[in-house]
Design a protein around this motif. Sequence first.
Motif, PDB file in Angstrom:
ATOM      1  N   THR A 130      31.045  52.758  48.263  1.00 34.77           N
ATOM      2  CA  THR A 130      31.207  51.482  47.572  1.00 34.77           C
ATOM      3  C   THR A 130      32.513  51.441  46.795  1.00 34.77           C
ATOM      4  N   SER A 131      32.901  50.245  46.388  1.00 36.31           N
ATOM      5  CA  SER A 131      34.090  50.032  45.562  1.00 36.31           C
ATOM      6  C   SER A 131      33.662  49.559  44.184  1.00 36.31           C
ATOM      7  N   VAL A 132      34.414  49.994  43.172  1.00 38.40           N
ATOM      8  CA  VAL A 132      34.118  49.650  41.786  1.00 38.40           C
ATOM      9  C   VAL A 132      35.378  49.084  41.146  1.00 38.40           C
ATOM     10  N   CYS A 133      35.220  48.054  40.345  1.00 44.69           N
ATOM     11  CA  CYS A 133      36.350  47.431  39.665  1.00 44.69           C
ATOM     12  C   CYS A 133      36.941  48.384  38.627  1.00 44.69           C
ATOM     13  N   GLN A 161      38.344  52.392  44.295  1.00 50.02           N
ATOM     14  CA  GLN A 161      38.679  51.361  43.317  1.00 50.02           C
ATOM     15  C   GLN A 161      38.877  50.040  44.028  1.00 50.02           C
ATOM     16  N   ALA A 162      38.135  49.035  43.604  1.00 48.25           N
ATOM     17  CA  ALA A 162      38.290  47.684  44.143  1.00 48.25           C
ATOM     18  C   ALA A 162      39.576  47.077  43.614  1.00 48.25           C
ATOM     19  N   ILE A 163      40.140  46.186  44.363  1.00 49.18           N
ATOM     20  CA  ILE A 163      41.369  45.514  43.954  1.00 49.18           C
ATOM     21  C   ILE A 163      41.021  44.359  43.023  1.00 49.18           C
ATOM     22  N   GLN A 183      34.641  40.848  45.141  1.00 48.06           N
ATOM     23  CA  GLN A 183      34.137  42.167  44.776  1.00 48.06           C
ATOM     24  C   GLN A 183      33.572  42.188  43.358  1.00 48.06           C
ATOM     25  N   GLY A 184      33.653  41.055  42.659  1.00 45.96           N
ATOM     26  CA  GLY A 184      33.115  40.969  41.307  1.00 45.96           C
ATOM     27  C   GLY A 184      34.083  41.411  40.225  1.00 45.96           C
ATOM     28  N   CYS A 185      35.319  41.704  40.605  1.00 48.84           N
ATOM     29  CA  CYS A 185      36.314  42.114  39.609  1.00 48.84           C
ATOM     30  C   CYS A 185      36.852  40.885  38.891  1.00 48.84           C
ATOM     31  N   LYS A 186      37.237  41.082  37.627  1.00 47.79           N
ATOM     32  CA  LYS A 186      37.715  39.983  36.791  1.00 47.79           C
ATOM     33  C   LYS A 186      39.130  40.258  36.290  1.00 47.79           C
ATOM     34  N   ALA A 187      39.837  39.168  35.989  1.00 49.01           N
ATOM     35  CA  ALA A 187      41.137  39.239  35.326  1.00 49.01           C
ATOM     36  C   ALA A 187      41.251  38.011  34.435  1.00 49.01           C
ATOM     37  N   ARG A 188      42.038  38.134  33.364  1.00 47.43           N
ATOM     38  CA  ARG A 188      42.178  37.015  32.422  1.00 47.43           C
ATOM     39  C   ARG A 188      43.616  36.926  31.961  1.00 47.43           C
ATOM     40  N   ASP A 189      44.066  35.677  31.733  1.00 50.40           N
ATOM     41  CA  ASP A 189      45.374  35.436  31.142  1.00 50.40           C
ATOM     42  C   ASP A 189      45.238  34.275  30.167  1.00 50.40           C
ATOM     43  N   SER A 190      46.175  34.195  29.231  1.00 49.04           N
ATOM     44  CA  SER A 190      46.154  33.098  28.259  1.00 49.04           C
ATOM     45  C   SER A 190      47.559  32.550  28.082  1.00 49.04           C
TER      46      SER A 190
END
Length: 147
Positions: free
Chosen positions: A11-14, A72-74, A132-139
């Motif tokens: 499996t891949s993980v964030c 590692q998931a992208i 893949q359920g990975c998150k990223a955030r910007d402001s």
Amino acid sequence: KPIKPNLGIDTSVCLGSSYTIRNLNHNSSLNYVWSTGITNVDSLVVFQPNTYWIKASNSDGCINSDSILITQAISPQVNLGIDTFYCASNPNIITATTSSDVTNYLWNNSSTASSLNTTGGGTYWLEVNNMQGCKARDSIILTNNLN
């Protein structure tokens, strides 16, 4: 002969996330040793990509094992640009630049659109997810150009 341990599929993980590997065939009458040195537990929490294994043995000395590859998931990419000024007399729309794998958008006002109509100055943020359920955030900070 011991039951063969079963750690499931690779499996891949964030990045920054943990993952719990479970021995799906745990048998309390067997002795277990994980690749990390932990013994006699049916699960292992991991934080790094790697190949992990578990060995099961019985009192007769029979041994069986299984392994799982954690990769590692992208993570998705999101960019709202540099902090900037806005003009209160014109429509103001924030449009993010994102990687092509983005599937969900969530703005600080709960909007789920890919862009946001703004009504004034302030700090605006966008969180994106990929399949893949990975998150990223910007402001971004918008300031009235009349100040």
